[in-house]
Design a protein around this motif. Structure first.
Motif, PDB file in Angstrom:
ATOM      1  N   GLY A   7      -4.893  23.804  -5.687  1.00  0.00           N
ATOM      2  CA  GLY A   7      -4.632  24.747  -6.765  1.00  0.00           C
ATOM      3  C   GLY A   7      -5.626  24.543  -7.892  1.00  0.00           C
ATOM      4  N   GLU A   8      -5.144  24.572  -9.128  1.00  0.00           N
ATOM      5  CA  GLU A   8      -6.011  24.376 -10.289  1.00  0.00           C
ATOM      6  C   GLU A   8      -6.479  22.933 -10.446  1.00  0.00           C
ATOM      7  N   LEU A   9      -6.021  22.043  -9.567  1.00  0.00           N
ATOM      8  CA  LEU A   9      -6.429  20.640  -9.604  1.00  0.00           C
ATOM      9  C   LEU A   9      -7.430  20.314  -8.491  1.00  0.00           C
ATOM     10  N   ALA A  10      -7.979  21.328  -7.859  1.00  0.00           N
ATOM     11  CA  ALA A  10      -9.012  21.110  -6.841  1.00  0.00           C
ATOM     12  C   ALA A  10     -10.189  20.374  -7.468  1.00  0.00           C
ATOM     13  N   GLY A  11     -10.707  19.384  -6.759  1.00  0.00           N
ATOM     14  CA  GLY A  11     -11.827  18.594  -7.261  1.00  0.00           C
ATOM     15  C   GLY A  11     -11.423  17.435  -8.149  1.00  0.00           C
ATOM     16  N   LEU A  12     -10.111  17.227  -8.345  1.00  0.00           N
ATOM     17  CA  LEU A  12      -9.631  16.156  -9.217  1.00  0.00           C
ATOM     18  C   LEU A  12     -10.020  14.789  -8.669  1.00  0.00           C
ATOM     19  N   MET A  13     -10.477  13.921  -9.562  1.00  0.00           N
ATOM     20  CA  MET A  13     -10.767  12.519  -9.270  1.00  0.00           C
ATOM     21  C   MET A  13     -10.157  11.710 -10.411  1.00  0.00           C
ATOM     22  N   GLY A  14      -9.913  10.430 -10.181  1.00  0.00           N
ATOM     23  CA  GLY A  14      -9.417   9.624 -11.283  1.00  0.00           C
ATOM     24  C   GLY A  14      -8.735   8.351 -10.856  1.00  0.00           C
ATOM     25  N   GLY A  72      -0.925  22.412  -9.804  1.00  0.00           N
ATOM     26  CA  GLY A  72      -1.436  22.104  -8.470  1.00  0.00           C
ATOM     27  C   GLY A  72      -0.860  20.804  -7.955  1.00  0.00           C
ATOM     28  N   GLY A  73      -1.624  20.167  -7.092  1.00  0.00           N
ATOM     29  CA  GLY A  73      -1.169  18.917  -6.506  1.00  0.00           C
ATOM     30  C   GLY A  73      -2.348  18.028  -6.164  1.00  0.00           C
ATOM     31  N   PHE A  74      -2.039  16.771  -5.875  1.00  0.00           N
ATOM     32  CA  PHE A  74      -3.048  15.797  -5.474  1.00  0.00           C
ATOM     33  C   PHE A  74      -2.320  14.583  -4.915  1.00  0.00           C
ATOM     34  N   ALA A  75      -3.051  13.712  -4.265  1.00  0.00           N
ATOM     35  CA  ALA A  75      -2.471  12.491  -3.709  1.00  0.00           C
ATOM     36  C   ALA A  75      -3.009  11.274  -4.455  1.00  0.00           C
ATOM     37  N   LEU A  76      -2.179  10.243  -4.530  1.00  0.00           N
ATOM     38  CA  LEU A  76      -2.560   8.959  -5.112  1.00  0.00           C
ATOM     39  C   LEU A  76      -2.491   7.887  -4.033  1.00  0.00           C
ATOM     40  N   ALA A  77      -3.471   6.985  -4.007  1.00  0.00           N
ATOM     41  CA  ALA A  77      -3.485   5.842  -3.096  1.00  0.00           C
ATOM     42  C   ALA A  77      -3.284   4.581  -3.917  1.00  0.00           C
ATOM     43  N   VAL A 126       0.870  -1.163   0.000  1.00  0.00           N
ATOM     44  CA  VAL A 126       0.000   0.000   0.000  1.00  0.00           C
ATOM     45  C   VAL A 126       0.910   1.217   0.000  1.00  0.00           C
ATOM     46  N   ALA A 127       0.456   2.306  -0.603  1.00  0.00           N
ATOM     47  CA  ALA A 127       1.277   3.517  -0.630  1.00  0.00           C
ATOM     48  C   ALA A 127       0.374   4.733  -0.774  1.00  0.00           C
ATOM     49  N   ILE A 128       0.881   5.842  -0.267  1.00  0.00           N
ATOM     50  CA  ILE A 128       0.280   7.154  -0.500  1.00  0.00           C
ATOM     51  C   ILE A 128       1.384   8.013  -1.101  1.00  0.00           C
ATOM     52  N   GLU A 129       1.051   8.668  -2.200  1.00  0.00           N
ATOM     53  CA  GLU A 129       2.012   9.459  -2.971  1.00  0.00           C
ATOM     54  C   GLU A 129       1.457  10.866  -3.132  1.00  0.00           C
ATOM     55  N   SER A 130       2.264  11.880  -2.827  1.00  0.00           N
ATOM     56  CA  SER A 130       1.870  13.275  -2.981  1.00  0.00           C
ATOM     57  C   SER A 130       2.518  13.827  -4.251  1.00  0.00           C
ATOM     58  N   VAL A 131       1.684  14.240  -5.204  1.00  0.00           N
ATOM     59  CA  VAL A 131       2.147  14.685  -6.529  1.00  0.00           C
ATOM     60  C   VAL A 131       1.985  16.200  -6.627  1.00  0.00           C
ATOM     61  N   HIS A 132       2.996  16.873  -7.188  1.00  0.00           N
ATOM     62  CA  HIS A 132       2.888  18.311  -7.454  1.00  0.00           C
ATOM     63  C   HIS A 132       3.442  18.587  -8.841  1.00  0.00           C
ATOM     64  N   GLY A 133       2.696  19.352  -9.632  1.00  0.00           N
ATOM     65  CA  GLY A 133       3.156  19.688 -10.974  1.00  0.00           C
ATOM     66  C   GLY A 133       2.027  20.233 -11.807  1.00  0.00           C
ATOM     67  N   THR A 134       2.007  19.860 -13.091  1.00  0.00           N
ATOM     68  CA  THR A 134       0.950  20.301 -13.989  1.00  0.00           C
ATOM     69  C   THR A 134       0.283  19.089 -14.635  1.00  0.00           C
TER      70      THR A 134
END
Length: 139
Positions: free
Chosen positions: A112-119, A84-89, A70-78
């Motif tokens: 940032g501009e990635l607020a509300g991102l899902m995927g 913006g940024g987001f996390a991956l599980a 299992v992992a949690i990854e914090s991504v920042h970029g475009t």
């Protein structure tokens, strides 16, 4: 994968490099099977361009093809030009000669501009190279 009927989905792909630091034992596992803690560092290229850092926990016997992580990854970029940024599980498992992997955007983690991102992100390994396909939408 589920999305709101009003959400438009996008799919992007690219390559990434990954460094996984050697495991450190997790003390809480002293009475049971060994658990390893790894730091992961990635650099994404393509429509998702940026860096990430995360932590991964592993257990089992990967050399014998029997393990989970299992992992949690914090991504920042475009992503497609949005900064913006987001996390991956991550949840991965190997058993009886087959493997499964699920990597999803953590709900509520977009900034940032990635607020509300899902995927959902799929990882591909071929000839020692890593690539990704990310299907995403905004909630």
């Amino acid at each position: 994968m589920q999305s709101s009927p009003s959400s438009e989905q996008f799919t992007v792909s690219g390559e990434f490099s990954v460094t996984i630091k050697p495991p450190a034992a997790v003390d809480a596992a002293s009475l049971g099977p060994a658990i390893g803690r790894h730091v992961i560092v990635k650099e994404y290229q393509g429509a998702l361009a940026g860096n990430s850092q995360g932590e991964m926990l592993t257990a089992g016997q990967p050399a014998q093809g029997e393990a989970s992580y299992v992992a949690i990854e914090s991504v920042h970029g475009t992503l497609d030009g949005r900064t913006g940024g987001f996390a991956l599980a991550h949840f991965g498992q190997m058993h009886a000669g087959s493997s499964t992997l699920s990597v999803k955007v953590v709900p509520g983690s977009g900034m940032g501009e990635l607020a509300g991102l899902m995927g959902e992100l799929s990882i591909h390994r071929e000839s020692g190279k890593h690539s990704y396909t990310l299907t995403y939408w905004f909630a």
